[in-house]
Design a protein around this motif. Structure first.
Motif, mmCIF file in Angstrom:
data_model
loop_
_atom_site.group_PDB
_atom_site.id
_atom_site.type_symbol
_atom_site.label_atom_id
_atom_site.label_comp_id
_atom_site.label_asym_id
_atom_site.label_seq_id
_atom_site.Cartn_x
_atom_site.Cartn_y
_atom_site.Cartn_z
ATOM 1 N N GLY A 177 -32.515 42.917 -52.775
ATOM 2 C CA GLY A 177 -31.171 42.378 -52.607
ATOM 3 C C GLY A 177 -30.906 41.913 -51.185
ATOM 4 N N ILE A 178 -31.304 42.721 -50.211
ATOM 5 C CA ILE A 178 -31.080 42.345 -48.814
ATOM 6 C C ILE A 178 -31.987 41.184 -48.422
ATOM 7 C CG2 ILE A 178 -31.278 43.145 -46.420
ATOM 8 C CD1 ILE A 178 -30.414 45.914 -47.400
ATOM 9 N N LYS A 179 -33.227 41.198 -48.898
ATOM 10 C CA LYS A 179 -34.125 40.075 -48.615
ATOM 11 C C LYS A 179 -33.567 38.775 -49.203
ATOM 12 C CE LYS A 179 -38.483 40.779 -49.508
ATOM 13 N NZ LYS A 179 -39.687 41.334 -50.217
ATOM 14 N N ARG A 180 -32.954 38.870 -50.397
ATOM 15 C CA ARG A 180 -32.376 37.679 -51.019
ATOM 16 C C ARG A 180 -31.196 37.156 -50.186
ATOM 17 N NH1 ARG A 180 -32.392 39.613 -55.554
ATOM 18 N NH2 ARG A 180 -30.264 40.441 -55.667
ATOM 19 N N MET A 181 -30.416 38.063 -49.615
ATOM 20 C CA MET A 181 -29.305 37.657 -48.757
ATOM 21 C C MET A 181 -29.814 36.907 -47.524
ATOM 22 S SD MET A 181 -27.027 41.168 -49.021
ATOM 23 C CE MET A 181 -25.663 40.620 -47.965
ATOM 24 N N ILE A 182 -30.983 37.319 -47.031
ATOM 25 C CA ILE A 182 -31.579 36.641 -45.866
ATOM 26 C C ILE A 182 -32.150 35.288 -46.294
ATOM 27 C CG2 ILE A 182 -33.421 36.757 -44.147
ATOM 28 C CD1 ILE A 182 -33.062 39.818 -44.152
ATOM 29 N N PHE A 183 -32.856 35.276 -47.427
ATOM 30 C CA PHE A 183 -33.451 34.030 -47.914
ATOM 31 C C PHE A 183 -32.381 32.978 -48.206
ATOM 32 C CE2 PHE A 183 -37.087 36.709 -49.879
ATOM 33 C CZ PHE A 183 -37.709 36.769 -48.635
ATOM 34 N N ASP A 184 -31.241 33.421 -48.737
ATOM 35 C CA ASP A 184 -30.166 32.500 -49.106
ATOM 36 C C ASP A 184 -29.325 32.054 -47.910
ATOM 37 O OD1 ASP A 184 -31.028 32.715 -51.700
ATOM 38 O OD2 ASP A 184 -29.459 34.128 -52.319
ATOM 39 N N GLY A 185 -29.614 32.617 -46.734
ATOM 40 C CA GLY A 185 -28.878 32.232 -45.544
ATOM 41 C C GLY A 185 -27.577 32.971 -45.343
ATOM 42 N N ASP A 195 -27.570 39.124 -37.375
ATOM 43 C CA ASP A 195 -26.334 39.389 -38.122
ATOM 44 C C ASP A 195 -26.238 40.862 -38.506
ATOM 45 O OD1 ASP A 195 -25.607 36.770 -37.971
ATOM 46 O OD2 ASP A 195 -26.149 36.270 -40.047
ATOM 47 N N LYS A 196 -25.006 41.337 -38.574
ATOM 48 C CA LYS A 196 -24.741 42.719 -38.963
ATOM 49 C C LYS A 196 -24.541 42.805 -40.470
ATOM 50 C CE LYS A 196 -21.735 46.648 -37.783
ATOM 51 N NZ LYS A 196 -20.580 47.066 -36.928
ATOM 52 N N LEU A 197 -25.141 43.813 -41.094
ATOM 53 C CA LEU A 197 -24.972 44.010 -42.525
ATOM 54 C C LEU A 197 -23.553 44.496 -42.831
ATOM 55 C CD1 LEU A 197 -28.101 43.780 -42.502
ATOM 56 C CD2 LEU A 197 -28.129 45.623 -44.203
ATOM 57 N N PRO A 198 -23.060 44.234 -44.039
ATOM 58 C CA PRO A 198 -21.759 44.790 -44.439
ATOM 59 C C PRO A 198 -21.790 46.316 -44.349
ATOM 60 C CG PRO A 198 -22.495 43.111 -45.997
ATOM 61 C CD PRO A 198 -23.659 43.387 -45.088
ATOM 62 N N VAL A 199 -20.627 46.920 -44.287
ATOM 63 C CA VAL A 199 -20.566 48.380 -44.190
ATOM 64 C C VAL A 199 -21.231 48.994 -45.415
ATOM 65 C CG1 VAL A 199 -18.485 48.367 -42.771
ATOM 66 C CG2 VAL A 199 -18.287 48.440 -45.266
ATOM 67 N N GLU A 200 -21.715 50.208 -45.250
ATOM 68 C CA GLU A 200 -22.532 50.857 -46.278
ATOM 69 C C GLU A 200 -21.859 50.878 -47.643
ATOM 70 O OE1 GLU A 200 -23.394 55.337 -46.554
ATOM 71 O OE2 GLU A 200 -25.132 54.544 -45.476
ATOM 72 N N LYS A 201 -20.581 51.246 -47.686
ATOM 73 C CA LYS A 201 -19.877 51.367 -48.966
ATOM 74 C C LYS A 201 -19.843 50.021 -49.696
ATOM 75 C CE LYS A 201 -15.339 52.613 -50.893
ATOM 76 N NZ LYS A 201 -15.036 51.270 -51.431
ATOM 77 N N ASP A 202 -19.494 48.968 -48.976
ATOM 78 C CA ASP A 202 -19.373 47.647 -49.604
ATOM 79 C C ASP A 202 -20.736 47.114 -50.051
ATOM 80 O OD1 ASP A 202 -16.697 47.783 -49.077
ATOM 81 O OD2 ASP A 202 -16.768 46.491 -47.300
ATOM 82 N N LEU A 203 -21.754 47.319 -49.222
ATOM 83 C CA LEU A 203 -23.082 46.807 -49.556
ATOM 84 C C LEU A 203 -23.663 47.555 -50.750
ATOM 85 C CD1 LEU A 203 -25.277 44.795 -48.872
ATOM 86 C CD2 LEU A 203 -26.203 46.428 -47.221
ATOM 87 N N ALA A 204 -23.449 48.871 -50.817
ATOM 88 C CA ALA A 204 -23.949 49.656 -51.948
ATOM 89 C C ALA A 204 -23.296 49.192 -53.249
ATOM 90 C CB ALA A 204 -23.676 51.137 -51.713
#
Length: 225
Positions: free
Chosen positions: A10-18, A24-33
Motif C-alpha cells: 500500500g505504501i509503495k503504491r502511494m509512492i509509485f502513484d506520486g 514527504d511525511k506519511l499520514p498519522v498512524e491512525k489515518d494510514l492504518a
C-alpha cells in the motif's frame, strides 16, 4: 498475503502513484492504518520492513518520512547479501563487479570532468609516494585504490550503476589488502593498471578505458581465487 505485506504494498503504491515523494511525511498512524485496512500493529511492522529497505525513515517524536530514495540507500541491503557469502562463493561477485566497472570506465571516458580527472591524477601521484616508502602502507594504498575506482564509477553518470559498483567493490577490500601483503608485485602492478586507465580517460578513449579496466579487474579477480 499477510497484513504486513498489505502495508508494504500500500505504501509503495502511494509512492509509485506520486501521492508520496522523497522527503514527504506519511499520514498519522491512525489515518494510514484505516486507509490501508490494517491494525496499527501491522502498520508498524510494515513501516519497519520499509525502513530496513531504505524506503522510509522513522524519526522519534516527529513521524515517518519517505527517504530520498537514493539508489545507494535502496541498494544497501545488497551489501549484506554480498558479505554473507564466504570466500568459496566470492567469485560470482567479483565477475559481476568486473562487468559493471568495465562499462563504467567506458561511460566515464566520454563524460569525466577536468576536476575529476585531476582528482584521479592526484590519487595516482599519492600511490606513487606510498609505493616509494619502506615499508609500504598497504592500508593507505587500498584507500587510494578504492577512491580511484569510486571516481570512475561516479563519473559514469548512472547512480544505479555507481551504487551497485560500490556495494560489490566493498566485498574485495579485505582480500586486496591481504593480496598486497602477500605479493610484493601486486600493488605496483595495480598502480600501472591505474595509470593506463587514467590515460584512456584523459584521452576520452572509451574503448581503451573499457579494455584497461577489464584487464585490471580480471588480474585482480584471478589473483583472489
Amino acid at each position: 498475503m499477510s497484513r504486513t505485506d498489505d502495508v508494504v504494498d500500500g505504501i509503495k503504491r502511494m509512492i509509485f502513484d506520486g501521492e508520496l515523494g522523497p522527503g514527504d511525511k506519511l499520514p498519522v498512524e491512525k489515518d494510514l492504518a484505516e486507509r490501508l485496512g490494517v491494525s496499527r500493529g501491522s502498520l508498524r511492522e510494515g513501516v519497519r520492513a520499509l525502513s530496513i529497505l531504505g524506503i522510509l525513515d522513522t524519526r522519534q517524536g516527529d513521524g515517518t518520512y519517505v527517504t530520498s530514495l537514493d539508489p545507494s540507500r535502496l541498494l544497501s541491503p545488497l551489501r549484506l547479501v554480498v558479505d554473507l557469502h564466504g570466500e568459496a562463493e566470492a567469485q560470482p561477485f567479483h565477475a559481476v563487479r568486473r562487468v559493471l566497472e568495465t562499462e563504467a570506465a567506458g561511460l566515464a571516458a566520454r563524460r569525466i570532468t577536468p576536476g575529476a580527472l585531476a582528482e584521479a591524477r592526484a590519487l595516482l601521484d599519492r600511490v606513487a609516494e606510498i609505493l616509494g616508502r619502506s615499508p609500504v602502507d598497504h592500508a593507505q594504498f587500498i584507500q587510494a585504490d578504492v577512491a580511484f575506482h569510486r571516481i570512475i564509477a561516479g563519473q559514469a553518470g548512472n547512480p544505479v550503476l555507481e551504487a551497485l559498483i560500490e556495494t560489490l567493490a566493498s566485498r574485495t577490500v579485505r582480500e586486496r589488502l591481504q593480496r598486497g601483503r602477500d605479493d610484493e608485485r601486486a600493488e605496483p602492478r595495480t598502480a600501472q593498471d591505474h595509470e593506463a586507465i587514467w590515460r584512456a580517460l584523459a584521452a576520452g578513449d572509451a574503448e581503451g578505458a573499457r579494455v584497461r579496466m577489464a584487464a585490471h579487474l580480471l588480474d585482480v579477480e584471478e589473483s583472489l581465487r
